[in-house]
Design an enzyme around this catalytic site. Structure first.
Site, short mmCIF file in Angstrom:
data_model
loop_
_atom_site.label_atom_id
_atom_site.label_comp_id
_atom_site.label_asym_id
_atom_site.label_seq_id
_atom_site.Cartn_x
_atom_site.Cartn_y
_atom_site.Cartn_z
N VAL A 131 34.43 41.64 44.28
CA VAL A 131 35.33 42.73 43.89
C VAL A 131 36.71 42.37 44.42
O VAL A 131 36.85 41.55 45.31
CB VAL A 131 34.86 44.10 44.44
CG1 VAL A 131 33.58 44.55 43.75
CG2 VAL A 131 34.69 44.06 45.94
N SER A 132 37.72 43.02 43.85
CA SER A 132 39.10 42.64 44.17
C SER A 132 39.68 43.32 45.40
O SER A 132 40.52 42.75 46.08
CB SER A 132 40.01 42.93 42.98
OG SER A 132 39.59 42.18 41.87
#
Length: 182
Positions: A10-11
């Site tokens: 995930v970012s």
């Protein structure tokens, strides 16, 4: 026997990988590596680097979607080339990717192009938003994290930039900018 190695990404720190991890478990991954880092580059992603270093012939790198692996076609091609050279495969749980066929390779490249395109569109929208906010006088940029007056005072007292930076817990370049009046 093929070892399935899962990779979830995930970012941002406020996102979580739980849904991806469950999908990777359901796909039969014995090992799952996760990280919270931007997908726009492979730099700063030690878990991915570790997988690519240690993956063996016959293993499969499993991701839920291509954009979890890379958001640039260049990075995606490097990853796929590394896997191919090691005799490993790439599998996606949500997309029909088979790097062993011409059609699968073409589909993979198309997904990579769209992921990169999406990233570029998001960046353009962000810059447009910033420009509009600046025009309205709303956007001022990041708040300063350095006490400029304290830097100037310490410098007047004869303290050097390196010592000032260490004492204040800031970067030396920031101290130099304040001293030079930027």
């Amino acid at each position: 026997m093929t070892t399935k190695i899962g990779y979830a990404r995930v970012s941002t720190m406020d996102q979580d990988t739980d849904v991806q991890v469950q999908a990777l478990r359901d796909a039969g991954c014995e090992t799952i590596r996760t990280e919270k880092a931007s997908g726009t580059t492979t730099n700063g992603r030690p878990e991915l680097a570790s997988i690519l270093e240690f993956i063996r012939e016959g293993d499969a790198l499993v991701v839920t979607r291509i954009d979890r692996l890379a958001r640039s076609i260049g990075d995606l091609q490097v990853i796929v080339k590394t896997l191919r050279e090691k005799g490993a495969a790439l599998v996606c749980t949500e997309q029909p990717v088979d790097t062993g066929t011409a059609a699968g390779k073409a589909f993979l490249d198309m997904l990579g192009v769209f992921a990169e395109f999406e990233t570029n569109l998001r960046r353009e929208r962000q810059m447009e938003g910033i420009e509009k906010a600046k025009a309205r006088g709303v956007y001022k940029g990041r708040k300063r994290s350095i006490d400029r007056e304290e830097v100037r005072r310490l410098h007047r007292e004869g303290m050097g930039p390196t010592e000032i930076a260490q004492r204040m817990g800031v970067g030396r370049a920031s101290v130099y900018r304040v001293i030079r009046g930027e």
